[in-house]
Design an enzyme around this catalytic site. Structure first.
Site, PDB file in Angstrom:
ATOM      1  N   ASP A   1       0.858  -1.186   0.000  1.00  0.00           N
ATOM      2  CA  ASP A   1       0.000   0.000   0.000  1.00  0.00           C
ATOM      3  C   ASP A   1       0.885   1.223   0.000  1.00  0.00           C
ATOM      4  O   ASP A   1       1.964   1.205   0.605  1.00  0.00           O
ATOM      5  CB  ASP A   1      -0.893  -0.019   1.269  1.00  0.00           C
ATOM      6  CG  ASP A   1      -2.174   0.778   1.085  1.00  0.00           C
ATOM      7  OD1 ASP A   1      -2.082   1.993   0.839  1.00  0.00           O
ATOM      8  OD2 ASP A   1      -3.269   0.186   1.179  1.00  0.00           O
TER       9      ASP A   1
ATOM     10  N   SER B   1     -15.884  -2.440 -10.715  1.00  0.00           N
ATOM     11  CA  SER B   1     -16.921  -1.567 -10.163  1.00  0.00           C
ATOM     12  C   SER B   1     -18.178  -1.588 -11.019  1.00  0.00           C
ATOM     13  O   SER B   1     -18.114  -1.685 -12.245  1.00  0.00           O
ATOM     14  CB  SER B   1     -16.362  -0.139 -10.130  1.00  0.00           C
ATOM     15  OG  SER B   1     -17.401   0.794  -9.956  1.00  0.00           O
TER      16      SER B   1
ATOM     17  N   TYR C   1     -13.102   7.553 -13.669  1.00  0.00           N
ATOM     18  CA  TYR C   1     -12.930   6.425 -12.737  1.00  0.00           C
ATOM     19  C   TYR C   1     -13.474   5.139 -13.341  1.00  0.00           C
ATOM     20  O   TYR C   1     -12.790   4.108 -13.418  1.00  0.00           O
ATOM     21  CB  TYR C   1     -13.639   6.726 -11.409  1.00  0.00           C
ATOM     22  CG  TYR C   1     -13.852   5.488 -10.575  1.00  0.00           C
ATOM     23  CD1 TYR C   1     -12.759   4.812 -10.017  1.00  0.00           C
ATOM     24  CD2 TYR C   1     -15.132   4.962 -10.374  1.00  0.00           C
ATOM     25  CE1 TYR C   1     -12.948   3.651  -9.279  1.00  0.00           C
ATOM     26  CE2 TYR C   1     -15.323   3.812  -9.640  1.00  0.00           C
ATOM     27  CZ  TYR C   1     -14.223   3.160  -9.093  1.00  0.00           C
ATOM     28  OH  TYR C   1     -14.413   2.003  -8.379  1.00  0.00           O
TER      29      TYR C   1
ATOM     30  N   LYS D   1     -11.675   1.413 -14.753  1.00  0.00           N
ATOM     31  CA  LYS D   1     -12.044   0.052 -14.364  1.00  0.00           C
ATOM     32  C   LYS D   1     -12.399  -0.771 -15.594  1.00  0.00           C
ATOM     33  O   LYS D   1     -12.039  -1.939 -15.704  1.00  0.00           O
ATOM     34  CB  LYS D   1     -13.213   0.083 -13.371  1.00  0.00           C
ATOM     35  CG  LYS D   1     -12.845   0.637 -12.010  1.00  0.00           C
ATOM     36  CD  LYS D   1     -11.824  -0.262 -11.309  1.00  0.00           C
ATOM     37  CE  LYS D   1     -11.320   0.303 -10.008  1.00  0.00           C
ATOM     38  NZ  LYS D   1     -10.323  -0.543  -9.344  1.00  0.00           N
TER      39      LYS D   1
ATOM     40  N   TYR E   1     -18.074  -4.530  -7.762  1.00  0.00           N
ATOM     41  CA  TYR E   1     -18.924  -4.291  -6.616  1.00  0.00           C
ATOM     42  C   TYR E   1     -19.750  -3.052  -6.818  1.00  0.00           C
ATOM     43  O   TYR E   1     -19.341  -2.103  -7.462  1.00  0.00           O
ATOM     44  CB  TYR E   1     -18.227  -4.177  -5.273  1.00  0.00           C
ATOM     45  CG  TYR E   1     -16.778  -4.348  -5.221  1.00  0.00           C
ATOM     46  CD1 TYR E   1     -16.211  -5.598  -5.384  1.00  0.00           C
ATOM     47  CD2 TYR E   1     -15.974  -3.249  -4.965  1.00  0.00           C
ATOM     48  CE1 TYR E   1     -14.852  -5.740  -5.293  1.00  0.00           C
ATOM     49  CE2 TYR E   1     -14.624  -3.407  -4.884  1.00  0.00           C
ATOM     50  CZ  TYR E   1     -14.072  -4.656  -5.053  1.00  0.00           C
ATOM     51  OH  TYR E   1     -12.737  -4.789  -4.967  1.00  0.00           O
ATOM     52  N   PHE E   2     -20.890  -3.099  -6.156  1.00  0.00           N
ATOM     53  CA  PHE E   2     -21.791  -1.968  -6.199  1.00  0.00           C
ATOM     54  C   PHE E   2     -21.284  -0.972  -5.149  1.00  0.00           C
ATOM     55  O   PHE E   2     -20.152  -0.528  -5.265  1.00  0.00           O
ATOM     56  CB  PHE E   2     -23.237  -2.468  -6.146  1.00  0.00           C
ATOM     57  CG  PHE E   2     -23.636  -2.955  -7.539  1.00  0.00           C
ATOM     58  CD1 PHE E   2     -22.967  -4.037  -8.123  1.00  0.00           C
ATOM     59  CD2 PHE E   2     -24.547  -2.265  -8.319  1.00  0.00           C
ATOM     60  CE1 PHE E   2     -23.233  -4.433  -9.439  1.00  0.00           C
ATOM     61  CE2 PHE E   2     -24.825  -2.651  -9.632  1.00  0.00           C
ATOM     62  CZ  PHE E   2     -24.164  -3.732 -10.191  1.00  0.00           C
TER      63      PHE E   2
END
Ligand code: UDP
Length: 343
Positions: free
Chosen positions: A33, A126, A150, A154, A178-179
């Site tokens: 990270d 996403s 963004y 993705k 993912y939502f």
């Protein structure tokens, strides 16, 4: 089978919760990270919760030498790739940062995996890739039509992964779309702690509730939705984390790229989410209606059927639990992971 898993962005919101689930299920976890939107405190909390240490590398994925050293140091079986910038509104303002971090980071990661013979990847995608569509709910075969940088990053990464799988047939890649992940670990020890003013609705609301911010801006009340505010399929972050753990177990089912939605299949508007959160807090959330946020779409709701048919997996936590757990974390950590008195 226990695996050694490299988690990029493991100190972030979804990354930290996923690390807990992986450690709980016996996997070895290594975190990389750069703390651009996270803090080492999250990793400390993960270790405390899981009762196990996890090696942490502070590095940017685009630093090829640093990434190479990490792959050389550990025998990595699989990678879960979260590290990315993730805010729709911000991406409209600084698109080049998004291209560089999200696409550049993914390419650098793929190169390192290729150099070190790592063939298994779970990719953090996403629902925003679906873009503006009146279709409810959305399944994985619906066309992608990103409406902001963004979402475009993705979608482009998914396409790059598809091309990489075509060239390297030994690759197994699962992209999880993912939502809207919200909530926190029920212990209250890890949760969402963005650096600076939050871009996403729930952490913003939570900071209003603890008095760090004055009122929630509601971005538009003139959408074609029942109350005019944006509708999203909110999903508990522990369900998202569990979905990653299960995806890892299914990487070897098939080679190539597979795409799955992670959502609940039901939506809530900004005002509905705010009402649920206010009831967890026990006080109303001050808000004001503002103009629509550029790049936003009216509604995004998942068809969650594919993942259930494939893996027998579905979410188990409802909106009330998401709000209660998010509030629990925020109440225990009013200033996030930075040292703060408990209230
Ligand atoms: N939203 C809002 N105020 C905020 C942030 C977001 O009203 O301060 C709305 C946004 O317009 C969308 C929903 O909340 O309808 C979810 O936005 P978020 O940024 O959390 O996630 P996104 O769906 O953009 O990934």
């Amino acid at each position: 089978m226990p695996q050694t898993v490299l988690v990029t962005g493991g100190a972030g919101f979804i990354g930290s919760h996923t690390c807990v689930e992986l450690l709980k299920h016996g996997h070895e976890v290594i975190v990389v990270d750069n703390f651009s939107n996270s803090s080492p405190g999250a990793v400390e909390a993960v270790q405390k919760l899981a009762g196990r240490p996890l090696p942490l590398h502070e590095a940017d994925l685009r630093d090829r030498a640093a990434l190479d050293a990490i792959f050389a140091e550990h025998e990595i079986d699989a990678v879960i790739h979260f590290a990315a910038k993730k805010a729709v509104g911000e991406s409209m303002k600084i698109p080049l940062e998004y291209f560089d971090t999200n696409i550049g980071g993914t390419i650098a990661l793929l190169r390192a995996m290729n150099d070190h013979g790592v063939r298994r990847l779970v990719f953090s995608s996403s629902c925003s890739v679906y873009g503006e569509t009146p279709k409810v709910p959305l399944n994985e075969d619906d066309p992608a039509a990103p409406t902001n940088p963004y979402a475009r990053t993705k979608h482009i990464c998914e396409q790059l992964l598809g091309d990489a799988c075509a060239r390297y047939p030994e690759l197994s890649v699962i992209a999880l779309r993912y939502f809207n992940p919200i909530g926190a670990h029920p212990s209250g020890e890890i949760g969402e702690d963005p650096n600076g003013v939050p871009n996403n609705v729930l952490p913003y609301m939570a900071q209003v509730a603890v008095g760090r911010l004055a009122e929630l801006p509601v971005f538009g009340d003139d959408y074609p939705t029942p109350d005019g505010t944006g509708v999203r399929d909110y999903i508990h972050v522990v369900d998202v984390a569990d979905g990653h753990r299960v995806a890892l177990d299914h990487l070897d089912d098939e080679r190539g790229l597979r795409v799955f939605n992670l959502g609940t299949g039901s939506g809530a508007s900004v005002l509905e989410l705010m009402a649920e959160f206010a009831s967890a807090v026990g006080a109303p959330i001050p808000y004001r209606v503002e103009a629509r946020r550029p790049g936003d779409v009216p509604a995004l709701i998942a068809d969650a059927g594919r993942v259930e048919r494939a893996w027998g997996w579905r979410t188990t936590r409802d909106l009330a639990a998401m709000c209660a757990d998010a509030w629990h974390f925020q109440r225990l950590h009013p200033t996030g992971y930075s040292a703060s008195p408990t209230v």
